[in-house]
Design a protein around this motif. Sequence first.
Motif, mmCIF file in Angstrom:
data_model
loop_
_atom_site.group_PDB
_atom_site.id
_atom_site.type_symbol
_atom_site.label_atom_id
_atom_site.label_comp_id
_atom_site.label_asym_id
_atom_site.label_seq_id
_atom_site.Cartn_x
_atom_site.Cartn_y
_atom_site.Cartn_z
ATOM 1 N N LYS A 43 0.841 -1.188 0.000
ATOM 2 C CA LYS A 43 0.000 0.000 0.000
ATOM 3 C C LYS A 43 0.879 1.241 0.000
ATOM 4 O O LYS A 43 1.881 1.296 0.689
ATOM 5 C CB LYS A 43 -0.909 0.040 1.221
ATOM 6 C CG LYS A 43 -2.019 -0.960 1.173
ATOM 7 C CD LYS A 43 -2.936 -0.761 2.354
ATOM 8 C CE LYS A 43 -4.004 -1.811 2.376
ATOM 9 N NZ LYS A 43 -4.912 -1.669 3.495
ATOM 10 N N SER B 258 -11.981 0.743 -2.908
ATOM 11 C CA SER B 258 -10.603 0.389 -3.255
ATOM 12 C C SER B 258 -10.103 -0.831 -2.483
ATOM 13 O O SER B 258 -8.909 -1.110 -2.500
ATOM 14 C CB SER B 258 -9.675 1.576 -2.990
ATOM 15 O OG SER B 258 -9.543 1.817 -1.599
ATOM 16 N N ASP B 259 -10.988 -1.536 -1.824
ATOM 17 C CA ASP B 259 -10.617 -2.678 -0.994
ATOM 18 C C ASP B 259 -9.538 -2.281 0.009
ATOM 19 O O ASP B 259 -8.547 -2.964 0.202
ATOM 20 C CB ASP B 259 -10.164 -3.859 -1.862
ATOM 21 C CG ASP B 259 -10.138 -5.171 -1.109
ATOM 22 O OD1 ASP B 259 -10.855 -5.310 -0.096
ATOM 23 O OD2 ASP B 259 -9.377 -6.067 -1.521
ATOM 24 N N THR C 223 -7.264 -0.103 -0.208
ATOM 25 C CA THR C 223 -5.981 0.357 -0.743
ATOM 26 C C THR C 223 -5.803 1.833 -0.437
ATOM 27 O O THR C 223 -4.714 2.275 -0.099
ATOM 28 C CB THR C 223 -5.907 0.109 -2.264
ATOM 29 O OG1 THR C 223 -5.986 -1.298 -2.494
ATOM 30 C CG2 THR C 223 -4.623 0.652 -2.854
#
Length: 113
Positions: A3, A36-37, A39
């Motif tokens: 990330k 963005s799950d 992210t």
Amino acid sequence: MEKRKVIEHTGLLVLSLLAGEDMYGYQMIVELARRSDRTFDMREGTLYPILHGLEKDGAVEAYMQESPTGRTRKYYHLTKKGAERLRAEETAWQTYAGAVNAVLRFDVGFSPA
């Protein structure tokens, strides 16, 4: 993929969220993480300066409204100027992403050292 600690193109992401509906700040943070799950895990200290800058530029407008829970919140609305900016930034991003993908797919005679 690790990330990223710093989110680039945050204005594009915020404008994109507001293209769907008016939102208040925390709602944007939650929705960005969800879409963005996780992210993009934006913090208030990152979001509000972006929103203030977009508001100053005329891309968004803010207004106060009572939420379904009865709490008054500051909502942000995408303006016509903001929609135009969103289209321009999205086009620029697609061009950039396409170029990166073209480089990543180019595999003629690749041999690791």
